[in-house]
Design a protein around this motif. Structure first.
Motif, PDB file in Angstrom:
ATOM      1  N   PRO A  69      -7.497  -3.097 -55.709  1.00  7.81           N
ATOM      2  CA  PRO A  69      -6.808  -3.809 -54.403  1.00  7.81           C
ATOM      3  C   PRO A  69      -7.410  -5.404 -54.207  1.00  7.81           C
ATOM      4  CG  PRO A  69      -8.644  -2.186 -53.900  1.00  7.81           C
ATOM      5  CD  PRO A  69      -8.384  -2.117 -55.595  1.00  7.81           C
ATOM      6  N   ASN A  70      -8.529  -5.607 -54.680  1.00 10.70           N
ATOM      7  CA  ASN A  70      -8.799  -7.098 -54.536  1.00 10.70           C
ATOM      8  C   ASN A  70      -8.291  -7.729 -55.398  1.00 10.70           C
ATOM      9  OD1 ASN A  70     -10.677  -7.095 -52.084  1.00 10.70           O
ATOM     10  ND2 ASN A  70     -12.031  -5.926 -53.243  1.00 10.70           N
ATOM     11  N   GLY A  71      -8.362  -7.606 -56.707  1.00 11.36           N
ATOM     12  CA  GLY A  71      -7.258  -8.456 -57.777  1.00 11.36           C
ATOM     13  C   GLY A  71      -5.970  -8.390 -57.271  1.00 11.36           C
ATOM     14  N   LEU A  72      -5.430  -7.381 -56.973  1.00 11.31           N
ATOM     15  CA  LEU A  72      -4.190  -7.443 -56.367  1.00 11.31           C
ATOM     16  C   LEU A  72      -3.830  -8.293 -55.309  1.00 11.31           C
ATOM     17  CD1 LEU A  72      -3.156  -3.714 -57.112  1.00 11.31           C
ATOM     18  CD2 LEU A  72      -1.687  -5.567 -57.691  1.00 11.31           C
ATOM     19  N   ALA A  73      -4.797  -8.404 -54.197  1.00 12.27           N
ATOM     20  CA  ALA A  73      -4.512  -9.331 -52.949  1.00 12.27           C
ATOM     21  C   ALA A  73      -4.699 -10.657 -53.493  1.00 12.27           C
ATOM     22  CB  ALA A  73      -5.648  -8.908 -51.944  1.00 12.27           C
ATOM     23  N   ALA A  74      -5.690 -11.039 -54.335  1.00 12.95           N
ATOM     24  CA  ALA A  74      -5.787 -12.305 -54.893  1.00 12.95           C
ATOM     25  C   ALA A  74      -4.600 -12.869 -55.435  1.00 12.95           C
ATOM     26  CB  ALA A  74      -7.129 -12.309 -56.036  1.00 12.95           C
ATOM     27  N   LEU A  79     -15.089 -15.276 -58.137  1.00 20.90           N
ATOM     28  CA  LEU A  79     -15.081 -13.814 -58.271  1.00 20.90           C
ATOM     29  C   LEU A  79     -14.404 -13.213 -56.986  1.00 20.90           C
ATOM     30  CD1 LEU A  79     -18.954 -13.461 -58.737  1.00 20.90           C
ATOM     31  CD2 LEU A  79     -17.082 -12.199 -60.197  1.00 20.90           C
ATOM     32  N   CYS A  80     -13.614 -12.280 -57.197  1.00 21.02           N
ATOM     33  CA  CYS A  80     -12.726 -11.802 -56.078  1.00 21.02           C
ATOM     34  C   CYS A  80     -12.919 -10.204 -55.787  1.00 21.02           C
ATOM     35  CB  CYS A  80     -11.379 -12.153 -56.278  1.00 21.02           C
ATOM     36  SG  CYS A  80     -10.472 -11.118 -57.618  1.00 21.02           S
ATOM     37  N   SER A  81     -13.955  -9.680 -56.330  1.00 25.30           N
ATOM     38  CA  SER A  81     -14.042  -8.045 -56.335  1.00 25.30           C
ATOM     39  C   SER A  81     -14.848  -7.694 -55.015  1.00 25.30           C
ATOM     40  CB  SER A  81     -14.853  -7.702 -57.472  1.00 25.30           C
ATOM     41  OG  SER A  81     -16.214  -8.046 -57.316  1.00 25.30           O
ATOM     42  N   SER A  82     -14.959  -6.454 -54.770  1.00 26.54           N
ATOM     43  CA  SER A  82     -15.828  -6.085 -53.670  1.00 26.54           C
ATOM     44  C   SER A  82     -17.247  -6.742 -53.790  1.00 26.54           C
ATOM     45  CB  SER A  82     -15.807  -4.504 -53.542  1.00 26.54           C
ATOM     46  OG  SER A  82     -16.437  -3.894 -54.677  1.00 26.54           O
ATOM     47  N   SER A  83     -17.928  -7.272 -54.795  1.00 29.41           N
ATOM     48  CA  SER A  83     -19.363  -7.792 -54.841  1.00 29.41           C
ATOM     49  C   SER A  83     -19.085  -9.297 -54.267  1.00 29.41           C
ATOM     50  CB  SER A  83     -19.649  -7.955 -56.395  1.00 29.41           C
ATOM     51  OG  SER A  83     -19.479  -6.835 -57.213  1.00 29.41           O
ATOM     52  N   THR A  84     -17.964  -9.361 -53.325  1.00 36.30           N
ATOM     53  CA  THR A  84     -17.837 -10.807 -52.421  1.00 36.30           C
ATOM     54  C   THR A  84     -17.637 -10.189 -51.242  1.00 36.30           C
ATOM     55  OG1 THR A  84     -15.685 -10.959 -53.022  1.00 36.30           O
ATOM     56  CG2 THR A  84     -17.209 -12.052 -54.380  1.00 36.30           C
ATOM     57  N   PRO A  85     -17.909 -10.989 -50.247  1.00 34.89           N
ATOM     58  CA  PRO A  85     -17.662 -10.525 -48.851  1.00 34.89           C
ATOM     59  C   PRO A  85     -15.962 -10.150 -48.485  1.00 34.89           C
ATOM     60  CG  PRO A  85     -18.911 -12.756 -48.921  1.00 34.89           C
ATOM     61  CD  PRO A  85     -18.049 -12.254 -50.307  1.00 34.89           C
ATOM     62  N   PRO A  86     -15.719  -9.175 -47.918  1.00 32.10           N
ATOM     63  CA  PRO A  86     -16.561  -8.348 -46.894  1.00 32.10           C
ATOM     64  C   PRO A  86     -17.119  -7.187 -47.612  1.00 32.10           C
ATOM     65  CG  PRO A  86     -14.480  -8.114 -46.355  1.00 32.10           C
ATOM     66  CD  PRO A  86     -14.344  -9.090 -47.441  1.00 32.10           C
ATOM     67  N   GLY A  87     -16.879  -6.854 -48.809  1.00 29.68           N
ATOM     68  CA  GLY A  87     -17.472  -5.970 -49.477  1.00 29.68           C
ATOM     69  C   GLY A  87     -16.748  -4.574 -49.797  1.00 29.68           C
ATOM     70  N   GLY A  88     -17.291  -3.572 -49.889  1.00 32.56           N
ATOM     71  CA  GLY A  88     -16.550  -2.443 -50.446  1.00 32.56           C
ATOM     72  C   GLY A  88     -15.546  -1.872 -49.357  1.00 32.56           C
ATOM     73  N   GLY A  89     -14.653  -1.150 -50.221  1.00 31.62           N
ATOM     74  CA  GLY A  89     -13.640  -0.520 -49.312  1.00 31.62           C
ATOM     75  C   GLY A  89     -12.104  -1.049 -49.817  1.00 31.62           C
ATOM     76  N   VAL A  90     -11.271  -0.431 -49.355  1.00 31.42           N
ATOM     77  CA  VAL A  90      -9.911  -0.681 -49.894  1.00 31.42           C
ATOM     78  C   VAL A  90      -9.095  -1.509 -48.542  1.00 31.42           C
ATOM     79  CG1 VAL A  90      -7.633   0.090 -50.870  1.00 31.42           C
ATOM     80  CG2 VAL A  90      -9.596   1.232 -51.530  1.00 31.42           C
ATOM     81  N   HIS A  91      -9.541  -2.818 -48.747  1.00 28.84           N
ATOM     82  CA  HIS A  91      -8.915  -3.615 -47.613  1.00 28.84           C
ATOM     83  C   HIS A  91      -8.308  -4.845 -48.527  1.00 28.84           C
ATOM     84  CE1 HIS A  91     -12.434  -5.527 -48.397  1.00 28.84           C
ATOM     85  NE2 HIS A  91     -13.260  -4.563 -47.896  1.00 28.84           N
ATOM     86  N   PRO A 142      -6.208  -6.799 -42.138  1.00 29.52           N
ATOM     87  CA  PRO A 142      -5.241  -7.872 -41.560  1.00 29.52           C
ATOM     88  C   PRO A 142      -4.433  -8.701 -42.697  1.00 29.52           C
ATOM     89  CG  PRO A 142      -7.629  -8.316 -41.259  1.00 29.52           C
ATOM     90  CD  PRO A 142      -7.693  -7.295 -42.116  1.00 29.52           C
ATOM     91  N   PHE A 143      -4.709  -8.911 -43.839  1.00 29.45           N
ATOM     92  CA  PHE A 143      -3.848  -8.980 -44.961  1.00 29.45           C
ATOM     93  C   PHE A 143      -2.807  -8.026 -45.499  1.00 29.45           C
ATOM     94  CE2 PHE A 143      -2.799 -10.374 -49.775  1.00 29.45           C
ATOM     95  CZ  PHE A 143      -2.007 -11.453 -49.221  1.00 29.45           C
ATOM     96  N   PHE A 144      -3.290  -7.061 -45.692  1.00 29.57           N
ATOM     97  CA  PHE A 144      -2.293  -5.897 -46.130  1.00 29.57           C
ATOM     98  C   PHE A 144      -1.205  -5.799 -44.943  1.00 29.57           C
ATOM     99  CE2 PHE A 144      -5.001  -3.345 -49.462  1.00 29.57           C
ATOM    100  CZ  PHE A 144      -4.856  -4.405 -50.077  1.00 29.57           C
ATOM    101  N   ARG A 145      -1.688  -5.717 -43.778  1.00 33.39           N
ATOM    102  CA  ARG A 145      -0.760  -5.592 -42.682  1.00 33.39           C
ATOM    103  C   ARG A 145       0.550  -6.661 -42.474  1.00 33.39           C
ATOM    104  NH1 ARG A 145      -2.072  -2.734 -38.046  1.00 33.39           N
ATOM    105  NH2 ARG A 145      -1.671  -4.294 -36.693  1.00 33.39           N
ATOM    106  N   THR A 146       0.159  -7.751 -43.299  1.00 32.94           N
ATOM    107  CA  THR A 146       1.397  -8.746 -43.313  1.00 32.94           C
ATOM    108  C   THR A 146       2.438  -8.786 -44.395  1.00 32.94           C
ATOM    109  OG1 THR A 146       0.192 -10.341 -44.853  1.00 32.94           O
ATOM    110  CG2 THR A 146      -0.476 -10.665 -42.381  1.00 32.94           C
ATOM    111  N   LEU A 147       2.146  -7.534 -45.355  1.00 34.51           N
ATOM    112  CA  LEU A 147       2.862  -7.421 -46.730  1.00 34.51           C
ATOM    113  C   LEU A 147       4.019  -6.541 -46.576  1.00 34.51           C
ATOM    114  CD1 LEU A 147      -0.043  -7.636 -49.374  1.00 34.51           C
ATOM    115  CD2 LEU A 147       1.204  -9.420 -48.349  1.00 34.51           C
ATOM    116  N   ALA A 159      -7.343   0.311 -45.472  1.00 30.43           N
ATOM    117  CA  ALA A 159      -5.916  -0.597 -45.852  1.00 30.43           C
ATOM    118  C   ALA A 159      -5.024  -0.625 -44.694  1.00 30.43           C
ATOM    119  CB  ALA A 159      -5.421   0.352 -47.067  1.00 30.43           C
ATOM    120  N   ALA A 160      -4.752   0.663 -43.905  1.00 24.03           N
ATOM    121  CA  ALA A 160      -4.000   0.546 -43.039  1.00 24.03           C
ATOM    122  C   ALA A 160      -4.118  -0.580 -41.737  1.00 24.03           C
ATOM    123  CB  ALA A 160      -3.994   1.859 -42.216  1.00 24.03           C
TER     124      ALA A 160
END
Ligand SMILES: Cc1cc2nc3c(=O)[nH]c(=O)nc-3n(C[C@H](O)[C@H](O)[C@H](O)COP(=O)(O)OP(=O)(O)OC[C@H]3O[C@@H](n4cnc5c(N)ncnc54)[C@H](O)[C@@H]3O)c2cc1C
Length: 477
Positions: free
Chosen positions: A21-26, A450-462, A76-81, A72-73
């Motif tokens: 989800p982070n790669g896709l968002a990026a 880097l753009c994975s959950s190893s960067t802020p804000p961390g884990g979870g599908v957002h 703030p970014f997914f809600r714009t898509l 995900a629901a």
């Protein structure tokens, strides 16, 4: 050693490696800014932690990794898509979470704060007082919580929340709640931190998850997690992005030149992929990065719904299992020290009760996991099933088939799950903010981020790690 061959990829302005989800968002954010983008994925199926598959029997759809999508629901970014226009339908169970107790009762986390409080007996009022100011302004709060370290947009609110969130879960549970049941309910929520509940910040995980339940609920995606990935891919394609699956990247040297390269991978993989390009000091910081506890996961095809003794748990999408605060605390503390307990804290989800596409008519699916030491090689299936049976006598008789995923299986499925760590590195106080190093998304290599959950804000599908990494690229250009 000979240099690995160049991958056959189109030359575009941006390359994103990894389609979680982070790669896709990026990738989407870069494409929105007018950059041509190629998304490169090592697996044959895109999605990383957001995929589904028939893990047990034909006709049963299981979410291989993530399944429950409050983040995900509310992202703030997914809600714009407008993901619903790309096929996402969030399915909201009537109750987000059930926590059953040995006496046959249960605490229930509803969308409504008042209804939740009513299940918490003598602690109902305290719970309401703790949460109501935050729930009323959940969108403002999430804007600051799902962001890199920066001056908050809503400093007073963020400060009030931070004062509680920074505490240990045990500290907050004892300060606010009098009954064992409410303390246990809160411990179950806070154990999503994947840290011992004595540690600072563990209260934060519990508060954020409760907040999300009152903000929007804890939905599944109809048809399975893969539908969320498919929708994000559809958004990316609609912006002209290209996707290349089945291309595992061993070395950065295999990629075509690009104005920016964004990596949806964790520090250990970056060391493998680019070690010789990184200064020693950065290599040292990456190698000191702390991975957290792993998980042992099970999926079941079921003849019938799980027969919870607390019948109201059949209304809940997610169930937390642990008899009391002490049992959950001990489970997490011991696993952190490398020694799993006989009665693990178990996190379970039962999507087919609310989404009939998940199983043949009248049949059901469920999934559960417990935390294990990172890289654990033992089998926790008996302990997990025993723990469920304790609160749902007759559960074992409902099982038609089961699938087991150990930390090694998970890491084989997705190399980001290092030792079974599902959130890209422990969310300890130090690593919540400065993740994976103080340079956050930037690496010392020019134009590589880097753009994975190893960067802020961390884990979870957002997707917010990917979004802010892309923003960092755009700000630098
Ligand atoms: C079992 C499990 C249950 C979970 N439950 C939930 C949940 O219910 N709700 C929730 O919000 N979160 C949940 N999570 C966490 C969530 O899935 C992750 O935080 C999220 O997927 C992280 O997204 P990401 O994009 O950073 O990385 P990932 O989703 O891990 O994606 C990384 C991608 O990069 C690819 N990749 C890695 N290295 C390379 C390479 N060298 N070359 C090419 N491709 C590469 C991988 O194949 C993968 O597709 C769960 C995770 C697991 C494992």
């Amino acid at each position: 050693m000979p240099a690995p061959p160049k991958l056959d990829l189109p030359q575009t302005d941006a390359i994103v490696v990894g389609s979680g989800p982070n790669g896709l968002a990026a990738a989407i954010r870069m494409a929105q800014a007018g950059w041509s983008v190629t998304l490169v994925e090592g697996a044959d199926v895109p999605g990383g932690g957001v995929r589904s598959a028939a893990l047990t029997l034909p006709g049963y759809i299981h979410d291989v990794c993530s399944s429950v999508y409050p983040l995900a629901a509310c992202s703030p970014f997914f809600r714009t898509l407008s993901l619903e226009k790309h096929g996402v339908e969030f399915v909201y169970p009537p109750v987000a979470l059930g926590h059953p107790f040995a006496d046959g009762s249960a605490a229930l986390l509803h969308l409504s704060l008042e209804k939740t409080a009513a299940t918490l007996g003598a602690d109902g009022r305290s719970y309401q007082q703790l949460m109501e100011g935050f729930v009323a302004r959940w969108q403002d709060l999430l804007q600051d919580l799902l962001a890199p370290p920066r001056f908050p947009r809503h400093p007073l609110l963020f400060g009030r929340f931070g004062k509680q969130a920074i505490r240990s879960a045990r500290g907050l549970a004892h300060a606010y709640f009098r009954t064992d049941q409410t303390r246990t309910f809160f411990a179950g929520l806070a154990a999503h931190s994947i840290l011992p509940l004595e540690k600072l910040t563990t209260a934060g995980a519990g508060l954020v998850l409760a907040l999300l339940a009152h903000a929007a609920g804890w939905p599944f995606v109809r048809g399975g997690a893969q539908q969320l990935t498919n929708a994000l891919l559809s958004v990316l394609r609609s912006l002209g992005g290209q996707i290349a699956t089945g291309h595992f990247v061993d070395s950065l040297d295999q990629l075509p030149p690009a104005r920016a390269t964004l990596l949806d991978i964790t520090p250990r993989q970056l060391l493998k992929m680019a070690g010789n390009h990184l200064p020693q000091s950065y290599q040292r910081k990456l190698s000191r990065y702390l991975y957290g506890m792993g998980i042992f996961k099970m999926d079941w095809a079921l003849h019938q719904p799980i027969p919870w003794r607390a019948r109201e748990c059949s209304q809940a999408g997610t169930i937390h299992l642990g008899a009391d605060l002490e049992e959950i605390s001990q489970s997490e503390r011991q696993v952190w020290r490398g020694q799993p307990t006989q009665r693990p804290y178990v996190l379970l989800s039962q999507p087919s009760l609310f989404d009939s596409t998940r199983a043949p008519e009248g049949k059901h699916t469920a999934w559960a996991y417990c935390h294990v030491p990172n890289g654990y090689t033992g089998d926790r299936s008996r302990a997990i099933e025993n723990q469920i049976e304790r609160f749902a006598p007759g559960f074992q008789d409902c099982i038609a088939a089961r699938s087991l995923l150990s930390p090694a299986d998970l890491e084989k499925h997705n190399p980001n799950l290092v030792g079974g760590d599902i959130i890209g590195g422990a969310m300890t106080l130090g690593q919540v903010f400065l993740r994976p190093t103080a340079s956050l998304y930037r690496t010392p290599i020019q134009s590589v981020y880097l753009c994975s959950s190893s960067t802020p804000p961390g884990g979870g599908v957002h997707g917010m790690c990917g979004y802010f990494a892309a923003e960092a690229v755009l700000a630098a250009k």
